[in-house]
Scaffold this motif. Sequence first.
Motif, PDB file in Angstrom:
ATOM      1  N   TYR A 147       0.842  -1.192   0.000  1.00 17.15           N
ATOM      2  CA  TYR A 147       0.000   0.000   0.000  1.00 17.15           C
ATOM      3  C   TYR A 147       0.880   1.246   0.000  1.00 17.15           C
ATOM      4  O   TYR A 147       1.995   1.235   0.522  1.00 17.15           O
ATOM      5  N   VAL A 148       0.364   2.311  -0.587  1.00 20.06           N
ATOM      6  CA  VAL A 148       1.051   3.601  -0.546  1.00 20.06           C
ATOM      7  C   VAL A 148       0.793   4.219   0.815  1.00 20.06           C
ATOM      8  O   VAL A 148      -0.342   4.556   1.154  1.00 20.06           O
ATOM      9  N   GLN A 149       1.844   4.349   1.595  1.00 18.79           N
ATOM     10  CA  GLN A 149       1.729   4.920   2.935  1.00 18.79           C
ATOM     11  C   GLN A 149       2.697   6.086   3.053  1.00 18.79           C
ATOM     12  O   GLN A 149       3.916   5.900   3.032  1.00 18.79           O
ATOM     13  N   ARG A 150       2.144   7.251   3.137  1.00 15.70           N
ATOM     14  CA  ARG A 150       2.955   8.458   3.259  1.00 15.70           C
ATOM     15  C   ARG A 150       2.427   9.277   4.421  1.00 15.70           C
ATOM     16  O   ARG A 150       1.223   9.356   4.642  1.00 15.70           O
ATOM     17  N   SER A 151       3.330   9.899   5.145  1.00  7.72           N
ATOM     18  CA  SER A 151       2.925  10.661   6.323  1.00  7.72           C
ATOM     19  C   SER A 151       2.024  11.834   5.963  1.00  7.72           C
ATOM     20  O   SER A 151       1.188  12.246   6.765  1.00  7.72           O
ATOM     21  N   CYS A 152       2.171  12.373   4.747  1.00  7.40           N
ATOM     22  CA  CYS A 152       1.349  13.521   4.341  1.00  7.40           C
ATOM     23  C   CYS A 152       0.025  13.089   3.729  1.00  7.40           C
ATOM     24  O   CYS A 152      -0.867  13.917   3.543  1.00  7.40           O
ATOM     25  N   GLY A 153      -0.129  11.809   3.385  1.00  8.31           N
ATOM     26  CA  GLY A 153      -1.358  11.340   2.760  1.00  8.31           C
ATOM     27  C   GLY A 153      -1.186  11.095   1.273  1.00  8.31           C
ATOM     28  O   GLY A 153      -0.098  11.242   0.710  1.00  8.31           O
ATOM     29  N   LEU A 154      -2.270  10.730   0.621  1.00 10.92           N
ATOM     30  CA  LEU A 154      -2.250  10.370  -0.796  1.00 10.92           C
ATOM     31  C   LEU A 154      -2.325  11.615  -1.673  1.00 10.92           C
ATOM     32  O   LEU A 154      -3.108  12.530  -1.416  1.00 10.92           O
ATOM     33  N   PHE A 155      -1.499  11.612  -2.731  1.00 14.03           N
ATOM     34  CA  PHE A 155      -1.518  12.692  -3.716  1.00 14.03           C
ATOM     35  C   PHE A 155      -1.307  12.076  -5.092  1.00 14.03           C
ATOM     36  O   PHE A 155      -0.468  11.190  -5.259  1.00 14.03           O
ATOM     37  N   PRO A 156      -2.067  12.516  -6.117  1.00 16.07           N
ATOM     38  CA  PRO A 156      -1.955  11.898  -7.449  1.00 16.07           C
ATOM     39  C   PRO A 156      -0.550  12.008  -8.026  1.00 16.07           C
ATOM     40  O   PRO A 156       0.119  13.030  -7.887  1.00 16.07           O
ATOM     41  N   ALA A 157      -0.123  10.949  -8.679  1.00 17.66           N
ATOM     42  CA  ALA A 157       1.186  10.938  -9.327  1.00 17.66           C
ATOM     43  C   ALA A 157       1.110  11.697 -10.649  1.00 17.66           C
ATOM     44  O   ALA A 157       0.107  11.619 -11.359  1.00 17.66           O
ATOM     45  N   PRO A 158       2.150  12.449 -10.993  1.00 11.75           N
ATOM     46  CA  PRO A 158       2.143  13.175 -12.272  1.00 11.75           C
ATOM     47  C   PRO A 158       2.373  12.228 -13.446  1.00 11.75           C
ATOM     48  O   PRO A 158       3.166  11.290 -13.358  1.00 11.75           O
TER      49      PRO A 158
END
Length: 249
Positions: A59-70
């Motif tokens: 899973y994509v786990q980032r401290s800032c949350g999910l953001f669309p990939a360019p």
Amino acid sequence: VEFQGEEGTGLGPTLEFYALVAAEFQRTSLGIWLCDDDFPDDESRQVDLGGGLKPPGYYVQRSCGLFPAPFPQDSDELERITKLFLFLGIFLAKCIQDNRLVDLPISQPFFKLLCMGDIKSNMSKLLYQTRVESDCHFSEIQSEASTEEGQDTYSVGSFDEDSKSEFILDPPKPKPPAWYHGILTWEDFELVNPHRAQFLKELKALSVKRRQILGNKSLSEDEKNTRLQDLMLKNPMGSGPPLSVEDLG
């Protein structure tokens, strides 16, 4: 919601359905979210979002949350990605309609894009603009209708002269900016992509030093070249020798 092959219905299966769909949207293999492959986040660990325990990176786990990939605008993946985000929008709308909470950690910058900025200050503004534009459009239609009724026939020459004068008095307006223009700030970029933001900040500082060296009239050309060669960037990997501007290509 009712699962095929199961007898249970009602609130329990419905909540499980929302949880499973939200978990599927966070899969790294979808390729729709910004993911730090080279810089593992501290929160990357084994997790269970409803489909069993998954290894780190599933899973994509980032401290800032999910953001669309360019993605490039001519990418072959755009059609697939567009359909996924369309389904995501329908899914979130259904969650709001049913008053359900789902575990989908959307980042604050992405939420700002979804709301076209700060939702508290923009909702009343958008409603007011819509009302004003509709009133202006209605008045323009009435004005055009009254003008057409009172007009006599004109020759082609007089029409061309009127068109020229109207073009001079009312020149073509510049193309409006994109809908996302001005919504996100540098702070949002630092939150979503801290590694690239740090690199660009260091590169900007290096550019300022370079301009100062080139604009220093008290230095000779040899001294300027020597100082320019001493300008270095920190290694983005955290260790190793610093990088010169020439190393960046």
